[in-house]
Design a protein around this motif. Sequence first.
Motif, PDB file in Angstrom:
ATOM      1  N   THR A  34       0.843  -1.203   0.000  1.00 19.39           N
ATOM      2  CA  THR A  34       0.000   0.000   0.000  1.00 19.39           C
ATOM      3  C   THR A  34       0.871   1.243   0.000  1.00 19.39           C
ATOM      4  O   THR A  34       2.021   1.200   0.436  1.00 19.39           O
ATOM      5  CB  THR A  34      -0.921   0.027   1.240  1.00 19.39           C
ATOM      6  OG1 THR A  34      -1.742   1.193   1.176  1.00 19.39           O
ATOM      7  CG2 THR A  34      -0.132   0.064   2.537  1.00 19.39           C
ATOM      8  N   MET A  35       0.283   2.331  -0.464  1.00 12.22           N
ATOM      9  CA  MET A  35       0.951   3.636  -0.373  1.00 12.22           C
ATOM     10  C   MET A  35       0.509   4.391   0.878  1.00 12.22           C
ATOM     11  O   MET A  35       0.976   5.503   1.116  1.00 12.22           O
ATOM     12  CB  MET A  35       0.619   4.474  -1.609  1.00 12.22           C
ATOM     13  CG  MET A  35       1.029   3.840  -2.926  1.00 12.22           C
ATOM     14  SD  MET A  35       0.605   4.942  -4.296  1.00 12.22           S
ATOM     15  CE  MET A  35       0.462   3.760  -5.639  1.00 12.22           C
ATOM     16  N   GLY A  62      -9.721   4.298  -5.931  1.00 11.87           N
ATOM     17  CA  GLY A  62      -8.278   4.427  -6.115  1.00 11.87           C
ATOM     18  C   GLY A  62      -7.573   3.452  -5.189  1.00 11.87           C
ATOM     19  O   GLY A  62      -6.893   3.829  -4.247  1.00 11.87           O
ATOM     20  N   PHE A  64      -5.367   1.043  -6.116  1.00 13.94           N
ATOM     21  CA  PHE A  64      -4.082   0.550  -6.653  1.00 13.94           C
ATOM     22  C   PHE A  64      -4.116  -0.980  -6.686  1.00 13.94           C
ATOM     23  O   PHE A  64      -4.972  -1.553  -7.343  1.00 13.94           O
ATOM     24  CB  PHE A  64      -2.912   1.131  -5.855  1.00 13.94           C
ATOM     25  CG  PHE A  64      -1.569   0.762  -6.418  1.00 13.94           C
ATOM     26  CD1 PHE A  64      -1.264   1.022  -7.759  1.00 13.94           C
ATOM     27  CD2 PHE A  64      -0.608   0.137  -5.645  1.00 13.94           C
ATOM     28  CE1 PHE A  64      -0.041   0.666  -8.294  1.00 13.94           C
ATOM     29  CE2 PHE A  64       0.633  -0.219  -6.178  1.00 13.94           C
ATOM     30  CZ  PHE A  64       0.908   0.042  -7.504  1.00 13.94           C
ATOM     31  N   SER A  68      -5.275  -0.607   0.356  1.00  9.45           N
ATOM     32  CA  SER A  68      -6.305   0.037   1.180  1.00  9.45           C
ATOM     33  C   SER A  68      -7.526  -0.875   1.284  1.00  9.45           C
ATOM     34  O   SER A  68      -8.145  -1.007   2.349  1.00  9.45           O
ATOM     35  CB  SER A  68      -6.676   1.401   0.589  1.00  9.45           C
ATOM     36  OG  SER A  68      -6.774   1.337  -0.820  1.00  9.45           O
ATOM     37  N   ASP A  89     -10.447   1.035  -9.465  1.00 11.06           N
ATOM     38  CA  ASP A  89      -9.173   1.552  -9.972  1.00 11.06           C
ATOM     39  C   ASP A  89      -9.072   1.183 -11.455  1.00 11.06           C
ATOM     40  O   ASP A  89      -9.790   0.302 -11.936  1.00 11.06           O
ATOM     41  CB  ASP A  89      -7.984   0.942  -9.207  1.00 11.06           C
ATOM     42  CG  ASP A  89      -6.761   1.849  -9.212  1.00 11.06           C
ATOM     43  OD1 ASP A  89      -6.450   2.440  -8.163  1.00 11.06           O
ATOM     44  OD2 ASP A  89      -6.113   1.980 -10.279  1.00 11.06           O
ATOM     45  N   ARG A  90      -8.108   1.838 -12.130  1.00  9.46           N
ATOM     46  CA  ARG A  90      -7.834   1.385 -13.500  1.00  9.46           C
ATOM     47  C   ARG A  90      -6.872   0.199 -13.481  1.00  9.46           C
ATOM     48  O   ARG A  90      -6.648  -0.434 -14.501  1.00  9.46           O
ATOM     49  CB  ARG A  90      -7.296   2.536 -14.358  1.00  9.46           C
ATOM     50  CG  ARG A  90      -6.129   3.285 -13.797  1.00  9.46           C
ATOM     51  CD  ARG A  90      -5.600   4.306 -14.802  1.00  9.46           C
ATOM     52  NE  ARG A  90      -6.453   5.472 -14.901  1.00  9.46           N
ATOM     53  CZ  ARG A  90      -6.163   6.665 -14.371  1.00  9.46           C
ATOM     54  NH1 ARG A  90      -5.041   6.847 -13.707  1.00  9.46           N
ATOM     55  NH2 ARG A  90      -6.985   7.678 -14.518  1.00  9.46           N
ATOM     56  N   GLY A 135     -11.302   0.059 -14.384  1.00  8.58           N
ATOM     57  CA  GLY A 135     -11.642   1.083 -15.378  1.00  8.58           C
ATOM     58  C   GLY A 135     -11.561   2.470 -14.770  1.00  8.58           C
ATOM     59  O   GLY A 135     -11.125   2.631 -13.628  1.00  8.58           O
ATOM     60  N   ILE A 137     -12.896   5.395 -12.897  1.00  7.58           N
ATOM     61  CA  ILE A 137     -13.927   5.417 -11.847  1.00  7.58           C
ATOM     62  C   ILE A 137     -15.113   6.290 -12.270  1.00  7.58           C
ATOM     63  O   ILE A 137     -16.279   5.924 -12.084  1.00  7.58           O
ATOM     64  CB  ILE A 137     -13.331   5.950 -10.523  1.00  7.58           C
ATOM     65  CG1 ILE A 137     -12.196   5.044 -10.045  1.00  7.58           C
ATOM     66  CG2 ILE A 137     -14.412   6.077  -9.453  1.00  7.58           C
ATOM     67  CD1 ILE A 137     -11.328   5.634  -8.961  1.00  7.58           C
ATOM     68  N   GLU A 138     -14.781   7.450 -12.856  1.00  8.25           N
ATOM     69  CA  GLU A 138     -15.853   8.405 -13.186  1.00  8.25           C
ATOM     70  C   GLU A 138     -16.707   7.897 -14.335  1.00  8.25           C
ATOM     71  O   GLU A 138     -17.849   8.347 -14.516  1.00  8.25           O
ATOM     72  CB  GLU A 138     -15.267   9.800 -13.474  1.00  8.25           C
ATOM     73  CG  GLU A 138     -14.333   9.896 -14.662  1.00  8.25           C
ATOM     74  CD  GLU A 138     -12.890   9.532 -14.329  1.00  8.25           C
ATOM     75  OE1 GLU A 138     -12.666   8.720 -13.418  1.00  8.25           O
ATOM     76  OE2 GLU A 138     -11.992  10.038 -15.015  1.00  8.25           O
ATOM     77  N   ASP A 153      -9.104   8.306  -3.099  1.00  7.04           N
ATOM     78  CA  ASP A 153      -7.659   8.460  -3.322  1.00  7.04           C
ATOM     79  C   ASP A 153      -7.411   8.553  -4.826  1.00  7.04           C
ATOM     80  O   ASP A 153      -6.417   8.022  -5.321  1.00  7.04           O
ATOM     81  CB  ASP A 153      -6.935   7.249  -2.713  1.00  7.04           C
ATOM     82  CG  ASP A 153      -5.438   7.477  -2.568  1.00  7.04           C
ATOM     83  OD1 ASP A 153      -4.946   8.528  -3.025  1.00  7.04           O
ATOM     84  OD2 ASP A 153      -4.748   6.601  -2.016  1.00  7.04           O
TER      85      ASP A 153
HETATM   86  C1  LIG Z   1      -2.285   6.895  -4.645  1.00  5.38           C
HETATM   87  S1  LIG Z   1      -2.890   5.537  -5.531  1.00  5.38           S
HETATM   88  C2  LIG Z   1      -3.894   4.682  -4.407  1.00  5.38           C
HETATM   89  C3  LIG Z   1      -3.189   3.952  -3.317  1.00  5.38           C
HETATM   90  C4  LIG Z   1      -4.013   2.886  -2.648  1.00  5.38           C
HETATM   91  N1  LIG Z   1      -5.185   3.401  -2.011  1.00  5.38           N
HETATM   92  C5  LIG Z   1      -3.170   2.084  -1.697  1.00  5.38           C
HETATM   93  O1  LIG Z   1      -3.643   1.714  -0.637  1.00  5.38           O
HETATM   94  O2  LIG Z   1      -2.016   1.814  -2.046  1.00  5.38           O
HETATM   95  C6  LIG Z   1      -4.090   6.252  -6.584  1.00  5.38           C
HETATM   96  C7  LIG Z   1      -4.765   5.254  -7.463  1.00  5.38           C
HETATM   97  O3  LIG Z   1      -5.842   5.915  -8.095  1.00  5.38           O
HETATM   98  C8  LIG Z   1      -5.984   5.374  -9.391  1.00  5.38           C
HETATM   99  N2  LIG Z   1      -6.722   6.364 -10.182  1.00  5.38           N
HETATM  100  C9  LIG Z   1      -6.497   7.694 -10.249  1.00  5.38           C
HETATM  101  N3  LIG Z   1      -7.421   8.289 -11.016  1.00  5.38           N
HETATM  102  C10 LIG Z   1      -8.242   7.306 -11.450  1.00  5.38           C
HETATM  103  C11 LIG Z   1      -9.397   7.284 -12.270  1.00  5.38           C
HETATM  104  N4  LIG Z   1      -9.886   8.414 -12.784  1.00  5.38           N
HETATM  105  N5  LIG Z   1      -9.991   6.096 -12.525  1.00  5.38           N
HETATM  106  C12 LIG Z   1      -9.469   4.945 -12.025  1.00  5.38           C
HETATM  107  N6  LIG Z   1      -8.403   4.908 -11.209  1.00  5.38           N
HETATM  108  C13 LIG Z   1      -7.789   6.064 -10.937  1.00  5.38           C
HETATM  109  C14 LIG Z   1      -4.579   5.111  -9.866  1.00  5.38           C
HETATM  110  O4  LIG Z   1      -4.594   4.091 -10.846  1.00  5.38           O
HETATM  111  C15 LIG Z   1      -3.894   4.691  -8.553  1.00  5.38           C
HETATM  112  O5  LIG Z   1      -3.836   3.304  -8.432  1.00  5.38           O
END
Ligand SMILES: C[S@@+](CC[C@H](N)C(=O)[O-])C[C@H]1O[C@@H](n2cnc3c(N)ncnc32)[C@H](O)[C@@H]1O
Length: 284
Positions: A34-35, A62, A64, A68, A89-90, A135, A137-138, A153
């Motif tokens: 995790t971040m 989000g 990842f 989380s 997430d994507r 995919g 999210i929005e 996130d």
């Molecule tokens: C900071 S990381 C999340 C860290 C994660 N919560 C964890 O516990 O490690 C942000 C994540 O948001 C995803 N993300 C950002 N914008 C996105 C979007 N519009 N649609 C899908 N995923 C998105 C990125 O692919 C990334 O994995």
Amino acid sequence: MTRTAEDDIRARFAAAPWKGITAEQMAPALRVPTMLSDVEQSLYFWAARDWARGCGAIVDLGCFVGGSTARLAEGRRQAGHGARVHGFDRFTASAGLKKRLFDPAGIPPFDGRDILPLARRLLDPWSPLISLHPGEIEDNGWPGGPIELLALDASKTTGAMDRMAAHFFPNLVPAGSLVIQQDYFHWRQPWIAVQMERLAEHFVPLAACAPSTMVFLCRTPPDAGALVRAACDRLSDAELIAGLEAARARLAPFGQDHRFEKLIAAARANPGQRVAWKLKPPAR
Ligand SMILES: C[S@@+](CC[C@H](N)C(=O)[O-])C[C@H]1O[C@@H](n2cnc3c(N)ncnc32)[C@H](O)[C@@H]1O
């Protein structure tokens, strides 16, 4: 003055009970990279185990590779209250990110950017409790139903943030849902504090959790009209900075003035920029 239920909730959060969570209590979830900071991980676990009652879904925007989501799912498993955990997430990762997060976790190197199979494997212990939504999210949106815990996130652009709010915020439970804004104090996303300020009548600030998280209680879910009025995508720089100043004043009791100074400096240093990764760090 009569003490309200909101006062009781504020007092509960002021005591930061998640700080008493031990690594042993979260142990199975700690295997998923995790971040999040250590204390943010405890907050996620605590929120799913001790705050949520199962009156709505637990949603992780989000996630990842599921770090989380695993902390939330382990909290949910231990509580046994029946909420489903949804990770959005994507599910892609750059070579650099893979090296930084997967190597230390002992995950063998693999080709390509797709991390969905890895996320599914890492989250297998909680698979009966979890749904993953790959995919944008929005674009995916929310299939419907109440949300009791919403962790965000992924508000990396103002446009995506506005659209995510429109999908998810109307489904929050009045006086029951928590919104965990994981990037609230991140200087690359100064618009999150502005959005929450524009929705101030709907959300009660409860706790700051280092380094970047701010937790809110949903007093009343904003409807579509309120979310259109609160949208940040078309705000001028002056409106963005005014929103940050207002948030800074309202959240003064949380002692985060230095973080707001950095958010304001970042907004000033990046006129017109609304894409997180394109922001330049503000001069000190
Ligand atoms: C900071 S990381 C999340 C860290 C994660 N919560 C964890 O516990 O490690 C942000 C994540 O948001 C995803 N993300 C950002 N914008 C996105 C979007 N519009 N649609 C899908 N995923 C998105 C990125 O692919 C990334 O994995």
